[in-house]
Design a protein around this motif. Sequence first.
Motif, mmCIF file in Angstrom:
data_model
loop_
_atom_site.group_PDB
_atom_site.id
_atom_site.type_symbol
_atom_site.label_atom_id
_atom_site.label_comp_id
_atom_site.label_asym_id
_atom_site.label_seq_id
_atom_site.Cartn_x
_atom_site.Cartn_y
_atom_site.Cartn_z
ATOM 1 N N GLN A 139 -61.824 -170.098 -31.941
ATOM 2 C CA GLN A 139 -61.917 -171.235 -32.859
ATOM 3 C C GLN A 139 -61.667 -172.533 -32.095
ATOM 4 O O GLN A 139 -60.810 -172.599 -31.221
ATOM 5 C CB GLN A 139 -60.860 -171.109 -33.959
ATOM 6 C CG GLN A 139 -61.401 -170.656 -35.292
ATOM 7 C CD GLN A 139 -60.291 -170.528 -36.323
ATOM 8 O OE1 GLN A 139 -59.112 -170.672 -36.013
ATOM 9 N NE2 GLN A 139 -60.666 -170.230 -37.547
ATOM 10 N N GLN A 140 -62.425 -173.579 -32.458
ATOM 11 C CA GLN A 140 -62.250 -174.880 -31.834
ATOM 12 C C GLN A 140 -62.230 -175.955 -32.917
ATOM 13 O O GLN A 140 -62.959 -175.872 -33.906
ATOM 14 C CB GLN A 140 -63.364 -175.164 -30.822
ATOM 15 C CG GLN A 140 -63.390 -174.167 -29.676
ATOM 16 C CD GLN A 140 -64.326 -174.582 -28.563
ATOM 17 O OE1 GLN A 140 -64.751 -175.722 -28.488
ATOM 18 N NE2 GLN A 140 -64.639 -173.649 -27.673
ATOM 19 N N HIS A 153 -58.989 -182.240 -28.818
ATOM 20 C CA HIS A 153 -59.763 -181.000 -28.927
ATOM 21 C C HIS A 153 -58.806 -179.813 -28.826
ATOM 22 O O HIS A 153 -58.003 -179.724 -27.889
ATOM 23 C CB HIS A 153 -60.807 -180.928 -27.811
ATOM 24 C CG HIS A 153 -61.709 -179.735 -27.921
ATOM 25 N ND1 HIS A 153 -62.732 -179.651 -28.843
ATOM 26 C CD2 HIS A 153 -61.734 -178.574 -27.229
ATOM 27 C CE1 HIS A 153 -63.352 -178.488 -28.711
ATOM 28 N NE2 HIS A 153 -62.769 -177.819 -27.729
ATOM 29 N N SER A 189 -58.354 -175.536 -28.876
ATOM 30 C CA SER A 189 -59.013 -174.236 -28.710
ATOM 31 C C SER A 189 -57.983 -173.133 -28.917
ATOM 32 O O SER A 189 -56.900 -173.167 -28.313
ATOM 33 C CB SER A 189 -59.613 -174.103 -27.304
ATOM 34 O OG SER A 189 -60.523 -175.145 -27.041
ATOM 35 N N LEU A 194 -52.694 -171.851 -28.161
ATOM 36 C CA LEU A 194 -53.844 -172.757 -28.131
ATOM 37 C C LEU A 194 -53.733 -173.731 -26.974
ATOM 38 O O LEU A 194 -52.650 -173.961 -26.425
ATOM 39 C CB LEU A 194 -53.989 -173.502 -29.463
ATOM 40 C CG LEU A 194 -52.799 -174.260 -30.035
ATOM 41 C CD1 LEU A 194 -52.849 -175.722 -29.609
ATOM 42 C CD2 LEU A 194 -52.800 -174.188 -31.540
#
Length: 691
Positions: free
Chosen positions: A547-548, A555, A557, A583
């Motif tokens: 998922q981003q 940003h 990730s 993340l």
Amino acid sequence: MAASAAGVGMRVAAVETGPVREMARAERVVSLEAVVTGEPQATGAAARQVLLVRARAEVVQRTRVRVPVLLIAADRRWSGLVPSQRVRLTARLTVPRHGELLAAAAVVRGPPQVLGPPSRVQRAAEEVRVKLRLAVEGLPDDQRSVLPGMVVGDTSRLDTGLAEDFRTAGLSHLLVVSGANLAIVIGAVLGLCRLLGLGRRWAPFAAAVAVVAFVLVARPEPSVLRAAVMGAIGLIALLSGREKQGLPALCAAVLLLVLIDPSLARSYGFALSVVATAGLLVLAPPWRRHLRRRMPGPLADALAVAAAAQFAVAPLLVMLSGELGVVSIVANLLAAPAVAPATLLGALAAVVAFAELSLARLVVWPAGLAVGWIIWIARTAADLPYATVAWTGGALGAFTLLLAGAAAFVILRWRPARLIGAAVMVGVLAAVLALRVTAPGWPPSGWALIVCDVGQGDGLVLAAGGERAVVVDAGPEPHLMDGCLRRLGVRGVPMLILTHPHADHVDGVGGVRRGRRVDMVLTTSRSSGKESRLLGGLQVRAAVPGQQWTIGDLHLSVLAPPEGPRLSSDDDGTTINNASIVLVARRPGFSALLAGDIETEAQQALATNVPPVNVLKVAHHGSRRQDPAFMAAAHAAISVISVGKDNDYGHPAPATLTLLRHTRTRIYRTDQSGDVALLRAMGGVSVVTRR
């Protein structure tokens, strides 16, 4: 000495012998009948609160006894009990710690079985408190929670963050029943008697009736009784102008109270009451006379009283907290004009509420304005830089503070020392001003990531543009997380990420939501749903690898956890930790790996997928369960450990610190540095710590 030895000996013999202590040594589960003797007190984080109830055990396993016990209950229904009520319960008895004069601590199972109503006196006192709570319903939330505390010591609605602000500002004594409350009540009654033309013969009786009524409404617990004694002594001495007679009276009262209740001898609350009263008797009069030569009388009186009380209690507060309040005298001086109106109007509202609730609500409106001023003073003072200064705690801290006070006295009394001291102070002030100009303020401009000091837990904030930020975990206490976000000026949270459902990561969610809009919550895909109790009305999504998310120039990730079975309440801590969201956060010139609480197994599975980053948030508060390959793969120039000071887990582990040093990373810890800010800089990332 003989009376003290006899009294303490009898108390110790009473609690350390008999069936209750024998069962406590065996940690037996028993049926118990007890009479509640104290107000139920909540302690712990919001979602893990337990209630502490002082009681007198009278029947245990059908055997008659009469010994003090402490009930520890998780069921919220215990909070509704009133002193003097008789209850039946099932509990596991344990030996009390810290040498308290208790026969046992009882860990209670389930709700109380109430066997009878409280006494008439306690019923009347509770009715007054309930009426006062109803009367303040129309006030703003903060005023509604503080006013009952100032009037009758009822802090059941008080927010922990606001209580912390009062403590930092040196105003926490206003939230409990103290001698100051009693002094205000007695002064008002004596003034009213004078207006009504009552002579000196009747005025003391009226004041005595008011004192008895006040003590009954505020509950005749030891803390209230000792506050009444201390306040009465201080007031009588100051009103009569007989300070020299006041000090022997204070000493006599201390001896009497300690003989009646020997446990007071090791009570910080009692010690603070005594030294504050002694400060008013010994320090305030000469300071008042000295100040009156240079300023108006009322201002000199207020300043002398505030300074004397604060100077007297400072060594004890340093012993207790390891902090020295810098703004407390000024805060007390500014708050003082509003204390009497708030207390008197609140007390009047409690009386009027018995006859007409709507009229009482009119009376509390000006009281609310006075309380609002005090709240503003507390919050403003708490937010000032250097509102408190770290100082050595314990006896050493008190001793060094007394030495500093002695040095200051010598400097003030000896002219050459005054000149030298003034020169030193000017130099220090110039250095501080230079640092404030040249060093970045808080928060530093251009910050990308803030690791908040939330104690033993995680609370991270990623800048998302404007007054918005992404929050990763919320720590164990709402007020700590709210305080960090308030300092950063965060008003909107486009995403709240809860890495896993452990209390030290989710219990502070209320602080994130306080006055802020939270657009979405991201939880681990394997969550048990335990955190859902804190997320009512919010959009919740599950995180999956790959998922981003892009928010402004930020940003995100998701690297972990992989899909697997949902967590359950039976899973051990390692299983839940390894289900943490991991993340990577990136923005131009900055990157960070946020590893939640994953331990060795999950780190080994991720080691080959870890990208190089500037910053590593060390997993699980620096526990010893770390994988060297995982840390090395991050190539982080800076590592931050979110950890609580003097925690019970031994975090961060020495082995983990050694491992980090081998990777040649710079290590920062929230227990040592407070909030840690990371920001983009030429050629890398720079660090600014709040402490």
